[in-house]
Write a protein that holds these residues in place. Structure first.
Motif, short mmCIF file in Angstrom:
data_model
loop_
_atom_site.label_atom_id
_atom_site.label_comp_id
_atom_site.label_asym_id
_atom_site.label_seq_id
_atom_site.Cartn_x
_atom_site.Cartn_y
_atom_site.Cartn_z
N ASP A 79 32.50 60.37 43.85
CA ASP A 79 33.69 60.01 43.09
C ASP A 79 34.12 58.60 43.47
OD1 ASP A 79 33.87 62.51 41.85
OD2 ASP A 79 34.99 63.36 43.54
N TYR A 80 34.67 57.90 42.50
CA TYR A 80 35.15 56.53 42.74
C TYR A 80 36.65 56.43 42.46
CZ TYR A 80 30.42 54.81 43.37
OH TYR A 80 29.17 54.59 43.86
N ASP A 81 37.34 55.70 43.36
CA ASP A 81 38.77 55.50 43.20
C ASP A 81 39.08 54.49 42.10
OD1 ASP A 81 39.69 57.09 45.61
OD2 ASP A 81 38.37 55.63 46.57
N GLU A 82 38.24 53.46 41.98
CA GLU A 82 38.44 52.43 40.97
C GLU A 82 37.09 51.94 40.45
OE1 GLU A 82 41.20 51.50 39.67
OE2 GLU A 82 42.83 51.49 41.14
N VAL A 83 37.05 51.62 39.16
CA VAL A 83 35.92 50.90 38.57
C VAL A 83 36.50 49.59 38.05
CG1 VAL A 83 34.07 50.90 36.87
CG2 VAL A 83 34.79 53.06 37.92
N ILE A 84 36.22 48.52 38.76
CA ILE A 84 36.88 47.23 38.53
C ILE A 84 35.98 46.31 37.73
CG2 ILE A 84 37.79 45.17 39.69
CD1 ILE A 84 38.39 47.06 42.11
N PHE A 85 36.57 45.61 36.79
CA PHE A 85 35.88 44.56 36.04
C PHE A 85 36.51 43.24 36.39
CE2 PHE A 85 35.63 42.16 31.85
CZ PHE A 85 34.36 41.67 32.09
N THR A 86 35.70 42.28 36.85
CA THR A 86 36.23 40.95 37.16
C THR A 86 36.32 40.15 35.86
OG1 THR A 86 33.98 40.17 37.64
CG2 THR A 86 35.30 40.95 39.49
N SER A 87 37.53 39.78 35.49
CA SER A 87 37.76 39.14 34.20
C SER A 87 38.87 38.12 34.31
CB SER A 87 38.14 40.20 33.15
OG SER A 87 38.60 39.61 31.96
N PRO A 88 38.75 36.94 33.66
CA PRO A 88 39.82 35.95 33.74
C PRO A 88 41.13 36.42 33.11
CG PRO A 88 38.16 35.27 32.15
CD PRO A 88 37.60 36.44 32.89
N ASP A 89 41.07 37.44 32.25
CA ASP A 89 42.32 37.93 31.64
C ASP A 89 42.81 39.22 32.28
OD1 ASP A 89 40.28 39.47 30.64
OD2 ASP A 89 40.76 39.17 28.54
N GLY A 90 42.30 39.54 33.50
CA GLY A 90 42.80 40.70 34.22
C GLY A 90 44.06 40.38 34.99
N GLU A 91 44.57 41.38 35.72
CA GLU A 91 45.77 41.16 36.53
C GLU A 91 45.40 40.28 37.72
OE1 GLU A 91 47.23 44.63 38.73
OE2 GLU A 91 45.42 45.70 38.08
N GLN A 92 46.34 39.44 38.12
CA GLN A 92 46.07 38.48 39.19
C GLN A 92 45.89 39.19 40.53
OE1 GLN A 92 46.25 35.18 38.17
NE2 GLN A 92 45.70 34.22 40.09
N PHE A 93 44.82 38.87 41.22
CA PHE A 93 44.54 39.47 42.53
C PHE A 93 45.51 38.91 43.55
CE2 PHE A 93 41.68 39.92 46.36
CZ PHE A 93 41.73 41.31 46.39
N THR A 94 46.12 39.80 44.35
CA THR A 94 47.11 39.39 45.34
C THR A 94 46.83 40.09 46.67
OG1 THR A 94 48.62 41.21 44.79
CG2 THR A 94 48.88 39.14 43.54
N GLN A 95 47.50 39.61 47.70
CA GLN A 95 47.35 40.23 49.01
C GLN A 95 47.83 41.68 49.02
OE1 GLN A 95 45.74 38.69 51.64
NE2 GLN A 95 45.77 40.75 52.51
N PRO A 96 48.98 42.00 48.40
CA PRO A 96 49.37 43.42 48.34
C PRO A 96 48.32 44.30 47.66
CG PRO A 96 51.25 42.04 47.83
CD PRO A 96 50.06 41.13 47.90
N MET A 97 47.65 43.79 46.63
CA MET A 97 46.58 44.55 46.00
C MET A 97 45.43 44.78 46.98
SD MET A 97 46.47 42.80 42.21
CE MET A 97 44.86 43.51 41.83
N ALA A 98 45.07 43.75 47.73
CA ALA A 98 44.01 43.89 48.73
C ALA A 98 44.39 44.91 49.79
CB ALA A 98 43.71 42.53 49.37
N ASN A 99 45.65 44.87 50.22
CA ASN A 99 46.12 45.84 51.21
C ASN A 99 45.94 47.27 50.71
OD1 ASN A 99 46.92 43.68 52.81
ND2 ASN A 99 49.08 43.83 52.24
#
Length: 224
Positions: A79-99
């Motif tokens: 099972d996977y918690d997230e399936v992420i797509f790297t895209s210039p129109d995605g939500e901005q990556f931040t330190q709280p997201m990394a945490n």
């Protein structure tokens, strides 16, 4: 934590993911990073994974079928918690997201390429779209490395001093304060005397004041 990265250019990922902190994290068994060549999941005898877009727009589009095959094969194993797509129109990556993401168990990162990916992938297979900035890169491999590095370094035991990550920029919506090392005086450039005082409480207050001042001056948006 396990991170599976899907790409058409695995050679772009092998070097940065195979050294320094990321390598040590894998060697310690604290993280697993697996690179998957999307071309291994196509039925095309020339190993093509892209085709012309419907409607006649310029550029090539990554096809839905090999992506679906790859993601489905991975999901059949765990099972996977997230399936992420790297895209210039995605939500901005931040330190709280990394945490928050450093607490997850299994993540897939799909690297975009060419003109983009068949939108049905984004509609049916992706759980989160992430951008590392308002600009366009050749592909999603560099963003995938950025996201992986930012997440893995936060896993307990990865850094030699776990307190180090807590004092990084953005952890408290503040930029990090200045840091200095030996010698205390170099060409007349002196280290602030407070850092040589040995007074822990005053040093802590100085660091906070410096972090606040730098944030007000350089990134006032963080204080909003």
């Amino acid at each position: 934590m396990r991170i599976d990265i899907i790409t058409v250019l695995p050679e772009m990922l092998e070097s940065p993911l195979g050294c320094s902190i990321l390598k040590r994290a894998c060697d310690k068994g604290l993280a697993e990073i697996h690179i998957h060549n999307l071309r291994d999941y196509t039925t095309n005898r020339h190993r093509k994974v892209d085709d012309y877009p419907f409607g006649g727009e310029a550029g090539m589009v990554m096809q839905v079928e090999p992506i679906d095959r790859c993601i489905s094969a991975l999901k059949a194993e765990r099972d996977y918690d997230e399936v992420i797509f790297t895209s210039p129109d995605g939500e901005q990556f931040t330190q709280p997201m990394a945490n928050a993401m450093s607490l997850l168990d299994n993540i897939i990162i799909l690297c975009g390429h060419y003109k983009g990916i068949d939108y049905r992938v984004r509609e049916h297979l992706i759980t989160r779209e992430i951008s590392i900035g308002d600009y366009v890169l050749t592909g999603g491999e560099i963003p995938a490395v950025v996201i992986t590095d930012a997440i893995v370094r936060l896993i307990p035991g990865v850094l030699g001093d776990e307190q180090s990550a807590l004092s990084d920029s953005f952890q408290d919506n503040l930029l990090a304060p200045p840091v200095y090392s030996r010698p205390a005086n170099y060409k007349g450039w002196e280290v602030p005397p407070i850092l040589l005082s040995g007074h822990e409480a005053r040093i802590a207050q100085w660091r906070y004041d410096q972090a606040l001042e730098r944030t007000r001056r350089l990134r006032p948006d963080l204080l909003d």
